[in-house]
Scaffold this active site. Structure first.
Site, PDB file in Angstrom:
ATOM      1  N   CYS A  53      -8.711  -6.284  16.933  1.00  0.00           N
ATOM      2  CA  CYS A  53      -8.285  -6.100  18.328  1.00  0.00           C
ATOM      3  C   CYS A  53      -9.434  -5.950  19.319  1.00  0.00           C
ATOM      4  CB  CYS A  53      -7.370  -4.884  18.409  1.00  0.00           C
ATOM      5  SG  CYS A  53      -5.848  -5.103  17.473  1.00  0.00           S
TER       6      CYS A  53
HETATM    7  N1  LIG Z   1      -4.061  -4.730  13.241  1.00  0.00           N
HETATM    8  C1  LIG Z   1      -3.921  -4.015  14.350  1.00  0.00           C
HETATM    9  O1  LIG Z   1      -4.407  -2.894  14.434  1.00  0.00           O
HETATM   10  C2  LIG Z   1      -3.153  -4.556  15.532  1.00  0.00           C
HETATM   11  C3  LIG Z   1      -2.719  -3.643  16.517  1.00  0.00           C
HETATM   12  C4  LIG Z   1      -1.997  -4.117  17.602  1.00  0.00           C
HETATM   13  C5  LIG Z   1      -1.765  -5.479  17.723  1.00  0.00           C
HETATM   14  N2  LIG Z   1      -2.220  -6.350  16.767  1.00  0.00           N
HETATM   15  C6  LIG Z   1      -1.916  -7.766  16.949  1.00  0.00           C
HETATM   16  O2  LIG Z   1      -0.833  -8.106  16.109  1.00  0.00           O
HETATM   17  C7  LIG Z   1      -0.969  -9.429  15.619  1.00  0.00           C
HETATM   18  C8  LIG Z   1      -0.929  -9.431  14.096  1.00  0.00           C
HETATM   19  O3  LIG Z   1      -2.067  -8.742  13.598  1.00  0.00           O
HETATM   20  P1  LIG Z   1      -2.125  -8.093  12.145  1.00  0.00           P
HETATM   21  O4  LIG Z   1      -3.270  -7.125  12.182  1.00  0.00           O
HETATM   22  O5  LIG Z   1      -0.792  -7.610  11.717  1.00  0.00           O
HETATM   23  O6  LIG Z   1      -2.526  -9.355  11.256  1.00  0.00           O
HETATM   24  P2  LIG Z   1      -2.526  -9.426   9.647  1.00  0.00           P
HETATM   25  O7  LIG Z   1      -3.530 -10.451   9.295  1.00  0.00           O
HETATM   26  O8  LIG Z   1      -2.639  -8.056   9.060  1.00  0.00           O
HETATM   27  O9  LIG Z   1      -1.080  -9.969   9.296  1.00  0.00           O
HETATM   28  C9  LIG Z   1      -0.602 -11.177   9.746  1.00  0.00           C
HETATM   29  C10 LIG Z   1       0.241 -11.826   8.667  1.00  0.00           C
HETATM   30  O10 LIG Z   1       0.765 -13.026   9.227  1.00  0.00           O
HETATM   31  C11 LIG Z   1       0.770 -14.032   8.221  1.00  0.00           C
HETATM   32  N3  LIG Z   1       0.819 -15.321   8.904  1.00  0.00           N
HETATM   33  C12 LIG Z   1      -0.165 -15.962   9.555  1.00  0.00           C
HETATM   34  N4  LIG Z   1       0.291 -17.086  10.098  1.00  0.00           N
HETATM   35  C13 LIG Z   1       1.596 -17.162   9.804  1.00  0.00           C
HETATM   36  C14 LIG Z   1       2.611 -18.091  10.085  1.00  0.00           C
HETATM   37  N5  LIG Z   1       2.368 -19.161  10.826  1.00  0.00           N
HETATM   38  N6  LIG Z   1       3.832 -17.871   9.584  1.00  0.00           N
HETATM   39  C15 LIG Z   1       4.098 -16.772   8.842  1.00  0.00           C
HETATM   40  N7  LIG Z   1       3.178 -15.846   8.543  1.00  0.00           N
HETATM   41  C16 LIG Z   1       1.941 -16.043   9.025  1.00  0.00           C
HETATM   42  C17 LIG Z   1      -0.487 -13.761   7.434  1.00  0.00           C
HETATM   43  O11 LIG Z   1      -0.398 -14.299   6.127  1.00  0.00           O
HETATM   44  C18 LIG Z   1      -0.543 -12.239   7.426  1.00  0.00           C
HETATM   45  O12 LIG Z   1       0.076 -11.683   6.291  1.00  0.00           O
HETATM   46  C19 LIG Z   1      -2.253  -9.965  16.231  1.00  0.00           C
HETATM   47  O13 LIG Z   1      -1.970 -10.640  17.421  1.00  0.00           O
HETATM   48  C20 LIG Z   1      -3.032  -8.693  16.534  1.00  0.00           C
HETATM   49  O14 LIG Z   1      -3.961  -8.880  17.579  1.00  0.00           O
HETATM   50  C21 LIG Z   1      -2.881  -5.909  15.666  1.00  0.00           C
END
Ligand SMILES: NC(=O)c1ccc[n+]([C@@H]2O[C@H](COP(=O)([O-])OP(=O)(O)OC[C@H]3O[C@@H](n4cnc5c(N)ncnc54)[C@H](O)[C@@H]3O)[C@@H](O)[C@H]2O)c1
Length: 413
Positions: A265
């Site tokens: 992030c």
């Molecule tokens: N990690 C954090 O602390 C956090 C906090 C707030 C917001 N976010 C936002 O949330 C979003 C997700 O982040 P995250 O940390 O959960 O990511 P992550 O990598 O932990 O998880 C994402 C998952 O999505 C899957 N994926 C990717 N492309 C896909 C698709 N086309 N179809 C189905 N599955 C798919 C991946 O295999 C993975 O398991 C991002 O935009 C991030 O910026 C993250």
């Protein structure tokens, strides 16, 4: 044909955001289908092994065995859902610009299976206009004819992995929908899961607010990182300065120095803002400067650490403690410790690392705390890291986390 059912939620992406949301929704009475295109992760989840620290295996197993949750790679299952949330990564590309490939592929994957009257929400972080200009056109173009009405909203996730106080339920949720009917449905959905909902007038407001929140952190971290170098060069302990400034009851919020910024992030989202500003003929100059300062920190830390080593040692042995980007998680995405290690190696050091939350990092294995070193760098103070045994050795240790008390061998940033 699969028929849409109320109280069925499909979540695209079962990572740090999607899986905790799934568990919170199960707790709130939803039946949840967790969709992820990474088959190995889906298999792991369905075996009851959580890939995310904030969700225990037990909680996951209970949700699976109750029948309220399952993971799948099959996008057609979204047809059952009355609500679909998109929680896929939004990283940077090689030019350090927004890479919406995964977001587009998630929208493309669900589009043919969205049922009539479904609410589609994007929780992924992105620049203002992503819902309206990227996600909605894809879904509207590819959806079936009988899916006449689809509701859309943006509700950026604010989860803070490893945080024992703030979670999906008690963190206020921003919701901005594309029209009034979508807003009513989006508010009702999040009201079923979260304690406090903050409705805003448009998805762009919610998207922009998320970028503001994370840019605020990036800029303030850069400020304190720069300030730290100025203090240190003049023999002033910056942590004492921060504590002193924090006694002001208004108008000041403490940020602490560190090796840099990491995770999915803080180093990433402000660059979405900078890119978006440029697209619109503007400039986010402060973001670019802050990004630069934070990226210089690993070099500064490396130099400070090497200055603590006996200068007669030709190949100093450096032990890095904690490689995850923050305590309590094994997440090494964008960890500034990578740059730290690169600088140390470029300076001729032999570098090893230890992190109880990480088993393999960039193709290397950790060492145990018995490894003999000339200087240690506490980069991330992981819970359960037994530092007492290191301190007993009386070898220099640079504490970048401000967590060790005054001792002969300990220096701070
Ligand atoms: N990690 C954090 O602390 C956090 C906090 C707030 C917001 N976010 C936002 O949330 C979003 C997700 O982040 P995250 O940390 O959960 O990511 P992550 O990598 O932990 O998880 C994402 C998952 O999505 C899957 N994926 C990717 N492309 C896909 C698709 N086309 N179809 C189905 N599955 C798919 C991946 O295999 C993975 O398991 C991002 O935009 C991030 O910026 C993250």
């Amino acid at each position: 044909m699969i028929v849409q059912r109320p109280q069925v939620l499909a979540i695209i992406g079962q990572g740090y955001v999607g899986l905790p949301l799934a568990m919170a929704a199960v707790d709130a009475g939803w039946a949840v289908i967790g969709i992820d295109n990474f088959a190995a992760k889906v298999a792991q989840i369905n075996e009851g092994s959580s890939p995310v620290e904030d969700i225990s295996d037990k909680q996951l197993q209970t949700a699976i065995s109750s029948g309220a949750y399952k993971a799948t790679t099959d996008f057609s299952e979204v047809a059952q859902a009355s609500v679909i949330t998109i929680c896929v990564p939004t990283p940077l590309d090689s030019k350090r610009e927004p890479d919406l490939t995964l977001l587009r592929s998630a929208a493309t994957g669900i589009a043919p299976y969205v049922s009539n009257e479904t609410l589609v929400v994007s929780e992924s972080t992105s620049y203002p206009g992503t819902l309206r200009d990227v996600i909605i056109p894809i879904i509207n173009q590819l959806k079936r004819e009988d899916a006449r009405i689809v509701y859309f909203a943006s509700a950026p996730e604010r989860v803070n992995p490893g945080d024992v106080i703030w979670n999906q339920k008690n963190t206020p949720r921003l919701v901005g929908a594309i029209d009034e009917k979508s807003q009513i449905r989006a508010l009702a959905f999040y009201e079923s899961i979260c304690d406090v909902i903050v409705g805003v007038s448009a998805p762009e407001v919610a998207e922009a607010a998320k970028l503001l929140e994370n840019t605020f952190r990036l800029v303030n971290i850069a400020l304190i990182n720069e300030f730290t170098q100025l203090c240190s060069a003049n023999g002033i302990n910056v942590n004492e300065v921060i504590n002193a400034a924090s006694s002001k009851p208004y108008g000041y919020m403490p940020f602490r120095p560190g090796v840099g910024v990491g995770g999915h992030c803080i180093p990433v989202d402000p660059l979405y803002l900078a890119w978006w500003a440029k697209q619109n003929g503007g400039e986010a100059g402060i973001v670019e400067v802050a990004d630069l300062i934070n990226h210089e920190m690993p070099k500064y830390v490396a130099e400070r650490a090497l200055s603590l080593v006996n200068q007669n040692i030709e190949t100093p042995r450096v032990l890095i403690l904690g490689v995850a980007y923050k305590p309590g998680v094994g997440d090494v995405r964008e960890t500034p410790v990578s740059e730290l290690r690169n600088y140390l190696k470029a300076k001729g050091a032999e570098v090893a690392w230890h992190d109880p939350f990480v088993s393999v990092w960039e193709g290397t294995n950790p060492v145990d705390l018995g490894w003999s070193y000339d200087v240690a760098i506490l980069a991330t103070k992981q819970p359960g890291m037994n530092l007492e045994q290191l301190l007993e050795r009386d070898v220099p240790l640079l504490d970048c986390t401000n967590s060790l008390g005054a001792q002969e061998s300990v220096s701070w940033l």
